[in-house]
Design a protein around this motif. Structure first.
Motif, PDB file in Angstrom:
ATOM      1  N   GLY B  22       0.830  -1.203   0.000  1.00  0.00           N
ATOM      2  CA  GLY B  22       0.000   0.000   0.000  1.00  0.00           C
ATOM      3  C   GLY B  22       0.862   1.250   0.000  1.00  0.00           C
ATOM      4  N   GLY B  81      -3.590   2.679  -3.661  1.00  0.00           N
ATOM      5  CA  GLY B  81      -2.789   2.572  -2.446  1.00  0.00           C
ATOM      6  C   GLY B  81      -3.656   2.662  -1.210  1.00  0.00           C
ATOM      7  N   GLN B  84      -5.622  -0.437  -0.796  1.00  0.00           N
ATOM      8  CA  GLN B  84      -4.758  -1.518  -0.330  1.00  0.00           C
ATOM      9  C   GLN B  84      -4.515  -1.403   1.173  1.00  0.00           C
ATOM     10  OE1 GLN B  84      -3.480  -4.168  -1.592  1.00  0.00           O
ATOM     11  NE2 GLN B  84      -1.642  -4.659  -0.450  1.00  0.00           N
ATOM     12  N   LEU B  85      -4.334  -0.167   1.649  1.00  0.00           N
ATOM     13  CA  LEU B  85      -4.059   0.024   3.073  1.00  0.00           C
ATOM     14  C   LEU B  85      -5.299  -0.252   3.931  1.00  0.00           C
ATOM     15  CD1 LEU B  85      -1.712   3.131   3.309  1.00  0.00           C
ATOM     16  CD2 LEU B  85      -1.203   0.751   3.862  1.00  0.00           C
TER      17      LEU B  85
END
Lengths: 422, 420
Positions: B22, B81, B84-85
């Motif tokens: 991420g 990102g 993803q985090l």
């Protein structure tokens, strides 16, 4: 390595009955640890000679003309002539040495002895690089990246060599050498770290690091490290204070590096065989599982071994820069790093063996230059010779079969346990 | 028994990697949005030429304003990102990574071409051409390693193939030259096989020996004969053969259907090797020998014969790859002309996870880095091309270190088999 049937030691009594002094001597040589290397070198030289014979055009011309024996003679003559040139080119021409000594002229004496001393100069980087690979072997690591570490070492030491001005030699030379060692150590440390922490095989990583080093040196020599007054990718010359002192006047290039290399060989020997750290490293190399069980820190050992190996290879580069070339050009090393693998194998990864094989390789390399000039045999024949020597060293069974000698079976390590796992 | 077992994928992804990915996506987004977009003028335009030089079909150039485009790319990266985090892509993490990498490459190209023009179609075409020796080398390495034999001398066999191909091709014809190149590779491989299978020599030492031998021998022959007699070093090259019809498609046509023998062979081998390795009995046996030779032996597979066969096929492939240099590209042999392509092939194989399709993909990616670095000089970009040329090696090291997920290397790779 499988112990073959032909190799099973006989019982002592049956052996003792048939012994006379000559066979004892023969067995000492053939069964001793020197046999395989010596036979390998011999076979390599013979096969190299065969290649020279087979590539001699005049031979085919005469054979085509019906003169088969004469043609073969021409071919063998060419090989002998080449090896004679190899000898005079690497050791010196006895007649010339004699007449120079009689003459008493200083310059001609220097010229007569130059081939021998130049061979020592050529051997020096081999000693450093061979020690690097041998140290790796002893610790169970295959450092195939000596070439890249050598480049980085050379870059670091040339930078220290030309950028620091006004230092006395006594400080500048050690500093430049240290820089070379540090550069090489860094380049060895990275694969060591990846091996220790992530289990990535050092062979593939050191190959990759080689190419990264080549590209990096190209970039640096085209950009930041380029000599200002030129467009060629070469570095500036190093300061006089960083040059390793030479012992004789021109044309002899024999310099302090040779003795540093010999000293270092002793240090490596002492470290590996007489200190606790060296013992630990060798234990990891011999049997990582046992080492772990004995409480040796494998992660630390791997990183230490790769860094030390890299440092030695870096010194090979530093030596070339500070002792021979005084500057750095793109692709300055012609394969010392790869040849070092051959000579570490030939020297059985023992510092003394490495020094001896490095001398052999240095003499071959220097002699080959003369051979190329006077006999027209391209210098690349040396690589072919080296390849033959490794083949015979690496597969002692072949030597056994060819020469029908009984040899000690030695513990042989498998360096590869897969690319990714450990 | 039809072997449908595809390489297994590990489903579990550690939280640390999840976070790391991420953060990487976010950083790439910032790189595009701040560094790339920030360093160019407001109204700067990017032009991508979509017609390679010498092509008959003309496609309109792609022109756009650079900064807004970069901002869009950056936003997508940042979004990926953030997702993803917070949620995580789970199994699709590597897919997301490829997407981000593609965005990064596109952003980079837009950035370097801003205020000027970049021949994108030409770049893509040369990417395919430069991928050829890398991919063929990767296939050679893969055939070996799938059967559990490591060979780092692919580079050497390629050199030998190149030299022999040029020599024989000069005195006879191209096809015989190609055949001789393939045979020379097979002979070199046979030596490796005998040393490492029969004599159980360490496979890396044995292949290092071959590498030194091939480098020395080819340079020796070249210096002794081929430089002296030019007629021994003038084989000519295989002609480009445009596939009728297909080669007329814009962009795709010149990229895939206007090449010579070697490029088509690369496409052919990707498919053939994929099918052969994963969907035939032959492939299953080959892989089983590489994974667990003892089990394979117990089931009646001749481990030694299978390994010999794999090693020799690999040598033939390497010889073929070497012939590309002399008979497919340059038309003459020069000393050490392979210039590390065999080693990049090895890297591509690892990067491609020991699979034909993966290796091919990696080879194309490395070929792209190669062709782009050649273009950088022409564009006058401040970024030194050497760093781009380093990328394949660094990428391989990152993959090998397990950052992008564990590879599934053959379990018995590099281990000599001892029959009991």
């Amino acid at each position: 390595m499988a112990q073959r049937k032909s190799n099973t030691p006989q019982s002592p009594e049956s052996k003792a009955k048939r012994k006379n002094p000559a066979t004892i001597l023969f067995e000492e040589v053939s069964g001793g640890s020197l046999a395989v290397p010596l036979l390998a070198i011999l076979s390599g030289l013979l096969l190299g000679g065969l290649i020279i014979v087979l590539t001699t055009e005049e031979m085919y011309a005469r054979i085509a003309g019906g003169d088969i024996l004469g043609g073969l003679g021409t071919g063998i003559g060419a090989a002998l002539k080449s090896y004679a040139a190899l000898f005079t080119g690497s050791i010196g021409d006895p007649g010339r040495i004699f007449s120079a000594l009689q003459n008493g002229d200083a310059l001609s004496i220097r010229r007569a002895f130059n081939p021998f001393l130049e061979s020592l100069v050529q051997s020096t980087p081999y000693i450093f690089a061979g020690l690097a690979v041998a140290l790796g072997f002893r610790t169970g690591l295959f450092n195939i990246g000596a070439e890249g570490q050598l480049f980085i070492g050379a870059l670091a030491s040339v930078w220290v060599g030309f950028s620091l001005e006004g230092l006395p030699s006594i400080i500048h030379i050690p500093l430049a050498l240290l820089a070379g060692a540090a550069g090489g150590a860094l380049w060895g440390f990275i694969p060591g770290l990846l091996k220790a922490k992530a289990g990535a095989h050092e062979v593939i990583n050191t190959i990759m690091m080689n190419y990264v080093a080549f590209r990096l040196s190209e970039y640096l020599l085209r950009g930041p490290l380029r000599r200002p007054e030129t467009f060629n990718p070469v570095s500036p010359f190093i300061e006089d204070s960083a040059k390793l002192p030479r012992f004789f006047e021109a044309p002899i290039r024999f310099h302090l590096g040779f003795f540093i290399a010999l000293g270092l060989a002793y240090v490596v020997y002492y470290f590996l065989f007489k200190t606790t750290w060296g013992f630990n490293l060798r234990t990891v190399g011999a049997n990582p599982h046992a080492a772990r069980y004995a409480g040796i820190n494998i992660v630390w050992s791997t990183m230490l071994a790769m860094s030390l190996s890299g440092a030695l290879a870096g010194l090979a580069g530093a030596n070339e820069v500070l002792g021979v070339n005084y500057n750095l050009a793109v692709a300055f090393s012609s394969g010392y790093g790869f040849d070092a693998i051959a000579l570490a194998l030939l020297g059985k990864s023992h510092p003394l063996g490495v020094v001896l094989s490095a001398l052999l390789f240095g003499f071959l390399r220097n002699g080959a230059i003369r051979m190329q000039v006077s006999a027209g045999i391209p210098i690349d024949i040396i690589s072919v010779l080296q390849a033959f020597i490794i083949a015979f060293i690496a597969a002692p069974a072949i030597v056994r079969t060819i020469y029908r000698v009984r040899l000690q079976t030695e513990g042989e390590t498998t360096f590869v346990s897969g690319w990714g796992g450990s | 028994m039809a072997a449908t077992a595809m390489p297994k994928h590990i489903d579990y992804i550690s939280p640390a990697r999840q976070r790391g990915m991420g953060i990487t996506f976010l950083l790439i987004g910032l790189l595009i949005g701040v560094f790339f977009a920030g360093s160019i003028g407001d109204g700067s335009m990017t032009t991508f030429v979509m017609t390679p030089g010498g092509s008959a079909t003309v496609l309109a150039d792609l022109v756009f304003t650079t900064r807004p485009a970069l901002n869009i790319l950056a936003t997508i990266c940042l979004g990926l990102g953030a997702f993803q985090l917070i949620r995580g892509f789970g199994r699709r993490t590597n897919l997301a990574l490829s997407l981000v990498a593609a965005l990064l490459i596109f952003g980079f190209l837009s950035w370097i071409a801003s205020g000027g023009s970049l021949n994108l179609a030409g770049l893509l075409r040369s990417m395919v051409v430069r991928a050829v020796p890398i991919a063929l080398g990767a296939f050679a390495a893969m055939l070996n390693e799938r059967a559990g034999v490591v060979n780092i001398a692919i580079e050497g066999m390629m050199l030998m193939g190149a030299m022999v191909g040029a020599l024989v091709g000069s005195v006879s014809n191209l096809w015989l030259g190609l055949l001789a190149a393939v045979i020379s590779g097979a002979l070199m491989a046979l030596i490796h096989g005998i040393l490492s299978i029969r004599y159980k020599t360490d496979q890396i030492i044995s292949s290092t020996m071959l590498l030194i031998f091939a480098t020395g021998m080819t340079s020796f022959i070249s210096a002794r004969f081929m430089q002296k007699y030019q007629y021994l070093n003038n084989p000519g090259i295989f002609k480009t053969w445009a596939i009728p019809g297909l080669s007329k498609i814009p962009v795709i046509g010149p990229m895939f259907f206007e090449h010579n023998l070697f490029t088509y062979a690369m496409f052919f081998f990707v498919i053939v090797l994929h099918v052969a390795l994963f969907y035939t009995r032959w492939g299953l046996r080959l892989r089983s020998v590489g994974e667990h030779p003892k089990a394979a032996d117990t089931l009646g597979i001749n481990v030694f014969r299978t390994r010999y066969m794999a090693v020799i096929l690999s040598g033939m492939m390497a010889g073929f790859a070497g012939a590309y240099f002399t008979l497919g590209s340059v038309g003459r042999f020069d000393e050490v002309m392979t210039a590390g392509r065999g080693f990049i092939g090895l890297a591509a194989m690892i990067f491609g996870n020991w699979t034909p399709v993966g290796s091919f993909g990696a080879a194309v990616l490395f070929g792209f880095a190669d062709s782009l670095s050649a273009k950088l000089g022409i564009l006058g970009v401040s970024l030194p091309s050497e760093f781009l040329l380093m990328a394949p090696y660094l990428a391989t090291m990152i993959v090998l270190a397990g950052v992008v997920g564990r590879g599934n290397m053959p379990a018995a790779d590099g281990k000599p088999y001892e029959k009991e």
